[in-house]
Design a protein around this motif. Structure first.
Motif, mmCIF file in Angstrom:
data_model
loop_
_atom_site.group_PDB
_atom_site.id
_atom_site.type_symbol
_atom_site.label_atom_id
_atom_site.label_comp_id
_atom_site.label_asym_id
_atom_site.label_seq_id
_atom_site.Cartn_x
_atom_site.Cartn_y
_atom_site.Cartn_z
ATOM 1 N N ARG A 174 -7.934 -28.074 -18.322
ATOM 2 C CA ARG A 174 -7.303 -28.165 -19.639
ATOM 3 C C ARG A 174 -5.980 -28.910 -19.651
ATOM 4 O O ARG A 174 -5.565 -29.411 -20.681
ATOM 5 C CB ARG A 174 -7.152 -26.794 -20.255
ATOM 6 N N ASP A 175 -5.293 -29.001 -18.539
ATOM 7 C CA ASP A 175 -4.006 -29.694 -18.489
ATOM 8 C C ASP A 175 -4.154 -31.188 -18.193
ATOM 9 O O ASP A 175 -3.147 -31.900 -18.133
ATOM 10 C CB ASP A 175 -3.104 -29.044 -17.432
ATOM 11 N N MET A 176 -5.350 -31.679 -18.050
ATOM 12 C CA MET A 176 -5.599 -33.076 -17.712
ATOM 13 C C MET A 176 -5.454 -33.964 -18.953
ATOM 14 O O MET A 176 -6.021 -33.690 -20.000
ATOM 15 C CB MET A 176 -7.012 -33.196 -17.139
ATOM 16 N N LEU A 214 -6.587 -36.970 -19.488
ATOM 17 C CA LEU A 214 -7.831 -37.667 -19.818
ATOM 18 C C LEU A 214 -8.662 -36.841 -20.795
ATOM 19 O O LEU A 214 -9.223 -37.376 -21.755
ATOM 20 C CB LEU A 214 -8.642 -37.967 -18.556
ATOM 21 N N LEU A 215 -8.727 -35.557 -20.597
ATOM 22 C CA LEU A 215 -9.489 -34.687 -21.487
ATOM 23 C C LEU A 215 -8.896 -34.700 -22.894
ATOM 24 O O LEU A 215 -9.623 -34.784 -23.883
ATOM 25 C CB LEU A 215 -9.520 -33.257 -20.935
ATOM 26 N N ALA A 216 -7.575 -34.650 -22.988
ATOM 27 C CA ALA A 216 -6.918 -34.725 -24.298
ATOM 28 C C ALA A 216 -7.224 -36.061 -24.967
ATOM 29 O O ALA A 216 -7.446 -36.127 -26.180
ATOM 30 C CB ALA A 216 -5.412 -34.533 -24.150
ATOM 31 N N GLY A 217 -7.288 -37.135 -24.193
ATOM 32 C CA GLY A 217 -7.618 -38.459 -24.724
ATOM 33 C C GLY A 217 -9.037 -38.529 -25.257
ATOM 34 O O GLY A 217 -9.287 -39.142 -26.300
ATOM 35 N N VAL A 218 -9.959 -37.884 -24.585
ATOM 36 C CA VAL A 218 -11.348 -37.856 -25.046
ATOM 37 C C VAL A 218 -11.431 -37.151 -26.397
ATOM 38 O O VAL A 218 -12.095 -37.627 -27.328
ATOM 39 C CB VAL A 218 -12.262 -37.163 -24.002
ATOM 40 N N PHE A 219 -10.759 -36.024 -26.537
ATOM 41 C CA PHE A 219 -10.763 -35.308 -27.813
ATOM 42 C C PHE A 219 -10.115 -36.137 -28.919
ATOM 43 O O PHE A 219 -10.562 -36.120 -30.062
ATOM 44 C CB PHE A 219 -10.073 -33.947 -27.686
ATOM 45 N N ASP A 220 -9.063 -36.883 -28.594
ATOM 46 C CA ASP A 220 -8.407 -37.747 -29.581
ATOM 47 C C ASP A 220 -9.348 -38.837 -30.075
ATOM 48 O O ASP A 220 -9.318 -39.215 -31.243
ATOM 49 C CB ASP A 220 -7.141 -38.380 -28.999
#
Length: 186
Positions: A102-104, A106-112
């Motif tokens: 969850r702190d990565m 890249l994962l936040a970018g995918v959701f964006d």
């Protein structure tokens, strides 16, 4: 063979309908109206209306409705299972991965990136449903062919929702009362 078609159709919808029920509408429309021809566009619009009026996810309600229409209770169970199974597996996997990573960034970018795509899917489906509701044909021919009474109800409902933040359920009930009244006055 029909059961397999129903199951596989809603398995695909369940597997690729990221963003919830409204985002699934173009997929459901493409499969049920376009690929298989199980429903006309007018029937699909009715299906969306029924799916919104009943409790639960639009995609699951749509699967149940189509399955029932095509093959009765067994069709409803098969379509609903096909729609729900991918979500069960995907949510379990994503939850496990999310908790681990969850702190990565890249994962936040995918959701964006996924958010605007989901909004576009919802907008396209909404436009298709609006056109089908306001015109009495499968295809839009001209502005003169618009159903003015339904267009008026749409604008009035939109006004109530946006200006007064009225409860959508009350707006739907009011729209139904207006249409029933107009029908009785004819």
């Amino acid at each position: 063979m029909m059961y397999w078609d129903i199951f596989f159709c809603f398995l695909k919808i369940g597997a690729f309908s990221f963003g919830g029920g409204y985002a699934a509408l173009p997929l459901i429309q493409g499969e049920v109206v376009g690929n298989y021809g199980w429903l006309s566009m007018r029937e699909f619009t009715d299906l969306v209306t029924i799916s919104q009026m009943t409790p639960g996810s639009i995609a699951v309600n749509a699967a149940t409705f189509v399955g029932t229409r095509l093959a009765g209770l067994p069709g409803a169970v098969i379509a609903t299972a096909g729609c729900v199974l991918p979500a069960c597996f995907i949510v379990t996997l994503v939850a496990k991965l999310y908790l681990k990573y969850r702190d990565m960034t890249l994962l936040a970018g995918v959701f964006d990136v996924l958010r605007p795509a989901v909004v576009a899917l919802i907008a396209v489906s909404g436009a298709d449903i609006l056109m089908s509701a306001l015109w009495n044909h499968e295809a839009i021919l001209a502005l003169k062919d618009v159903n003015l009474r339904l267009a008026g109800i749409f604008v009035f409902s939109l006004f109530l929702l946006l200006k007064f933040r009225m409860n959508p359920i009350l707006v739907m009930l009011l729209a139904g009362v207006i249409e029933a009244g107009a029908y009785l006055l004819e």
